[in-house]
Design a protein around this motif. Sequence first.
Motif, short mmCIF file in Angstrom:
data_model
loop_
_atom_site.label_atom_id
_atom_site.label_comp_id
_atom_site.label_asym_id
_atom_site.label_seq_id
_atom_site.Cartn_x
_atom_site.Cartn_y
_atom_site.Cartn_z
N GLN A 127 5.32 -6.54 -1.79
CA GLN A 127 4.23 -5.87 -2.51
C GLN A 127 3.34 -6.87 -3.26
OE1 GLN A 127 3.86 -2.53 -2.32
NE2 GLN A 127 2.00 -2.55 -3.55
N LEU B 263 -7.92 -7.05 -0.45
CA LEU B 263 -7.79 -8.48 -0.24
C LEU B 263 -8.49 -8.81 1.07
CD1 LEU B 263 -4.03 -8.96 -1.15
CD2 LEU B 263 -6.02 -9.45 -2.57
N ASP C 90 -9.90 -11.62 3.83
CA ASP C 90 -9.73 -13.00 4.31
C ASP C 90 -11.05 -13.45 4.95
OD1 ASP C 90 -8.64 -15.39 4.96
OD2 ASP C 90 -7.28 -14.65 6.51
N ASP D 174 -0.33 -7.76 6.88
CA ASP D 174 -1.42 -7.66 7.85
C ASP D 174 -2.52 -8.71 7.67
OD1 ASP D 174 -2.22 -6.58 5.51
OD2 ASP D 174 -2.65 -4.59 6.27
N LEU D 175 -2.17 -9.80 6.97
CA LEU D 175 -3.07 -10.95 6.88
C LEU D 175 -2.29 -12.19 7.30
CD1 LEU D 175 -4.74 -10.28 3.40
CD2 LEU D 175 -5.77 -9.90 5.65
N PRO D 176 -2.91 -13.10 8.05
CA PRO D 176 -2.18 -14.31 8.47
C PRO D 176 -1.69 -15.08 7.25
CG PRO D 176 -4.31 -14.17 9.58
CD PRO D 176 -4.30 -13.10 8.52
N ASP D 177 -0.45 -15.56 7.31
CA ASP D 177 0.15 -16.19 6.13
C ASP D 177 0.73 -17.58 6.46
OD1 ASP D 177 1.39 -16.74 3.74
OD2 ASP D 177 2.08 -14.68 3.44
N PRO D 178 -0.13 -18.60 6.54
CA PRO D 178 0.35 -19.95 6.86
C PRO D 178 1.34 -20.50 5.83
CG PRO D 178 -2.05 -19.84 7.02
CD PRO D 178 -1.61 -18.58 6.37
N GLU D 179 1.25 -20.07 4.59
CA GLU D 179 2.20 -20.55 3.56
C GLU D 179 3.62 -20.13 3.91
OE1 GLU D 179 -0.38 -20.83 -0.58
OE2 GLU D 179 1.24 -19.39 -0.45
N ARG E 210 -6.45 -19.61 10.22
CA ARG E 210 -6.76 -18.20 9.92
C ARG E 210 -8.00 -17.75 10.67
NH1 ARG E 210 -7.51 -19.70 4.61
NH2 ARG E 210 -9.01 -18.02 4.47
N PHE F 70 2.60 -11.77 3.61
CA PHE F 70 1.71 -10.61 3.76
C PHE F 70 2.12 -9.84 5.01
CE2 PHE F 70 -1.32 -13.41 1.40
CZ PHE F 70 -1.59 -12.54 0.35
N ALA G 119 -8.32 -15.12 -5.13
CA ALA G 119 -6.88 -15.15 -5.34
C ALA G 119 -6.29 -15.87 -4.14
CB ALA G 119 -6.34 -13.74 -5.44
N LYS G 120 -5.63 -17.00 -4.38
CA LYS G 120 -5.19 -17.91 -3.32
C LYS G 120 -6.40 -18.17 -2.42
CE LYS G 120 -0.32 -16.57 -3.35
NZ LYS G 120 0.34 -17.74 -3.96
N TRP G 121 -6.26 -17.92 -1.11
CA TRP G 121 -7.38 -18.19 -0.21
C TRP G 121 -8.20 -16.93 0.08
CZ3 TRP G 121 -2.19 -18.53 1.13
CH2 TRP G 121 -1.68 -17.52 1.95
N PRO H 240 -12.18 -16.81 6.18
CA PRO H 240 -12.04 -18.24 6.43
C PRO H 240 -13.40 -18.93 6.56
CG PRO H 240 -10.96 -16.94 8.16
CD PRO H 240 -11.59 -15.98 7.22
N SER I 248 -6.81 -6.36 3.61
CA SER I 248 -5.61 -5.60 3.33
C SER I 248 -5.88 -4.75 2.09
CB SER I 248 -4.46 -6.58 3.07
OG SER I 248 -3.27 -5.88 2.94
N ARG J 138 2.83 -10.13 -2.93
CA ARG J 138 2.73 -11.43 -2.24
C ARG J 138 1.65 -12.32 -2.87
NH1 ARG J 138 2.10 -15.77 -1.19
NH2 ARG J 138 1.73 -16.81 0.80
N LEU J 139 0.57 -11.69 -3.30
CA LEU J 139 -0.55 -12.46 -3.83
C LEU J 139 -0.15 -13.28 -5.05
CD1 LEU J 139 -3.53 -12.82 -3.17
CD2 LEU J 139 -4.05 -11.08 -4.85
N ASN J 140 0.74 -12.75 -5.86
CA ASN J 140 1.12 -13.46 -7.09
C ASN J 140 2.44 -14.22 -6.95
OD1 ASN J 140 -1.13 -12.48 -8.55
ND2 ASN J 140 -0.12 -10.49 -8.65
N ALA J 141 3.01 -14.22 -5.75
CA ALA J 141 4.30 -14.91 -5.57
C ALA J 141 4.08 -16.42 -5.56
CB ALA J 141 4.94 -14.45 -4.27
N LEU K 283 -10.77 -9.76 8.32
CA LEU K 283 -9.52 -9.03 8.09
C LEU K 283 -9.43 -8.66 6.62
CD1 LEU K 283 -7.06 -11.41 9.98
CD2 LEU K 283 -7.70 -9.11 10.70
#
Lengths: 121, 247
Positions: free
Chosen positions: B121, A57, A59, B186-191, B221, B184, A109-111, A61, A46, B123-126, A44
Amino acid sequence: MPVFKDLDELIRNLIKKEEEKIKRIEKEIDKEFERLTRTFQSPLYSFTETENEYDYLIDLPKVDLSTLKVEARYQKLFVACKTKDGREYRLLISLPEDADPATTEVSRAKWLLRVSIKKRR
Amino acid sequence: MIHYEIIEKYQPQLSKPTYLIVGLPDAGLVGVIATEYLIEKLGLKEFAEVYAPEILPPISHVKDGIAKSPIRLYHNHNMIIFHSWIAIPSTSVIPIAKIIVDVAKRYNVSYIISITGLPIQDRLNAEKLNAYWIANSQDLATELQRLGLMEKFGDGYIAGPYAPLLTEASKNNIYNFVVVVESFLDLPDPEASAVALNILSKYIGFSISVDELLKEAEDIRDRIKGLMSQTRQELPNYALSRPLTYA
């Protein structure tokens, strides 16, 4: 070599031939990338755009980062890697015309995997 | 008139107040990640499935070799979970809302709680994800305001499967609110799901550790990327290419 009555016509003809040659090369590259990505999982991703750059971005996993390969050329972004459990991800994205592949930067960046590509001025 | 069946294994015994938590795939899969985690960690029991061949694609969810409806109901002593294992087609969001309200009436549910993402917008830096509520009545809004677990969403729009549910529930005098967490698209966001679960646990009054959700995020994910792919195809149809919730 055909004969042309004026220089303008000669140049137009040369440009047309060069364009056809570039299109042929692009088709070959697309075919090659398609072959490389055909049998693998596609991750996936983005996409966001700012004033100066494009951000992808991705993903991935369970990625094994030691196998990660990111290439940007001929207005294509190609990402390949293996997962810790032996599967393979491959991703091919067509870049916008004004993206400059030479400026590609890859970071975590993060995961997610972040690929930033600057816009041509 | 929608033709559907709720195929029950048994009738659950539920105490009051009863909560119906709805997890449908949309922005960041925030709702379904949260409800799947609740089902697993609180050991909720599957007691029914929704069979609606006229509005759902011909897909069965196969679990341990057994094919089942992709929309199933789970419960504990005061909670029912309405969980979908497939993306809801945009043409089916209104019938699904009606089915959810029918389920709420059938089991005398006091509150329907939906969980969704608010795509942002940056989200990555939040560092901190904000959470908001959207309610379907003034009484409920007053209660949520008083509790202070989330901020009021204020003015804006909500589109997608949770939008008609707010109205359907209101028409039937059932409280419904949506927990909206920055995420996010269109990406899964478990946080974001973890934030929603923390709020839900305080509102309903159960204990759950979201640390494990964050630890298991990589597995989650990996497991749900197919559902995210399917959902992102539906997302533009829910809101004519706009984000699902936007101010």
